[in-house]
Motif scaffolding. Structure first.
Motif, short mmCIF file in Angstrom:
data_model
loop_
_atom_site.label_atom_id
_atom_site.label_comp_id
_atom_site.label_asym_id
_atom_site.label_seq_id
_atom_site.Cartn_x
_atom_site.Cartn_y
_atom_site.Cartn_z
N MET A 27 0.84 -1.21 0.00
CA MET A 27 0.00 0.00 0.00
C MET A 27 0.87 1.25 0.00
O MET A 27 0.55 2.22 -0.70
CB MET A 27 -0.94 0.00 1.21
N THR A 28 1.95 1.25 0.77
CA THR A 28 2.82 2.44 0.79
C THR A 28 3.46 2.65 -0.58
O THR A 28 3.58 3.78 -1.04
CB THR A 28 3.91 2.34 1.87
N GLU A 30 2.20 1.71 -3.47
CA GLU A 30 1.15 2.19 -4.39
C GLU A 30 0.94 3.69 -4.26
O GLU A 30 0.58 4.36 -5.21
CB GLU A 30 -0.17 1.46 -4.10
N LYS A 31 1.18 4.21 -3.08
CA LYS A 31 1.04 5.66 -2.84
C LYS A 31 2.30 6.42 -3.24
O LYS A 31 2.37 7.63 -3.08
CB LYS A 31 0.70 5.92 -1.38
N TYR A 33 5.52 5.79 -2.07
CA TYR A 33 6.61 5.72 -1.10
C TYR A 33 7.41 4.45 -1.39
O TYR A 33 7.04 3.37 -0.97
CB TYR A 33 6.06 5.68 0.32
N GLN A 137 0.91 12.24 -6.43
CA GLN A 137 0.19 11.31 -5.57
C GLN A 137 -1.10 11.94 -5.07
O GLN A 137 -1.17 13.14 -4.90
CB GLN A 137 1.07 10.93 -4.36
N SER A 138 -2.06 11.11 -4.81
CA SER A 138 -3.30 11.62 -4.27
C SER A 138 -3.06 12.06 -2.82
O SER A 138 -2.17 11.59 -2.16
CB SER A 138 -4.38 10.54 -4.30
N CYS A 140 -3.54 12.47 1.09
CA CYS A 140 -3.99 11.59 2.15
C CYS A 140 -5.19 12.22 2.83
O CYS A 140 -5.28 13.44 2.96
CB CYS A 140 -2.87 11.39 3.20
#
Length: 143
Positions: A27-28, A30-31, A33, A137-138, A140
């Motif tokens: 998940m990180t 995909e964001k 990172y 990135q989107s 948070c």
């Protein structure tokens, strides 16, 4: 499997825990990172046990400790698929043991600062990538 001293023989412990941490790392990434950091805490419990066992066996305590820490780090690297440079360890500041001394606190501070430096370097690289045309990135949000 957790030992009586509270340390884990395997980190992460078992398939379910490994999958949990792999999912978080995925998940990180995909964001955006790309360099998630892993910090192994309470390593002081492992250290105390290993030093005592090495002394009782007439072995070099520092060598035994370094080998054990290396095995734990390699295990995390293999199980989670991250780089070795992304795995750090630190002691528990509040372990409550009588072995805590000023020298030991300096060691804890050193490892904590080393981890902070690595995290800041990764953050700098991420910001630089974002500023120089990397994919946006989107944002948070708290849900």
């Amino acid at each position: 499997a957790q030992r009586s001293n509270g340390s884990m023989e395997e980190i992460p412990d078992g398939e379910e825990e490994t999958k949990f941490y792999r999912d978080i790392i995925a998940m990180t990434r995909e964001k955006g990172y790309q360099y998630p950091q892993v910090v192994l805490t309470r390593i002081d419990r492992v250290e105390e046990t290993l030093l005592r066992e090495a002394a009782e066996a007439g072995e070099d305590p520092e060598l035994k400790l370094l080998q054990a820490l290396d095995r734990k780090i390699e295990g995390v690297v293999e199980r989670l698929g991250i780089s070795r440079a992304s795995v750090h360890f630190t002691e528990n500041y509040h372990s409550g043991t009588s072995n805590t001394s000023e020298g030991r606190n300096v060691s804890v501070d050193y490892h904590a600062l080393k981890i902070l430096t690595q995290c800041c370097s990764s953050a700098d690289a991420f910001v630089a990538q974002s500023l120089h045309g990397g994919p946006r990135q989107s944002v948070c949000s708290i849900q």
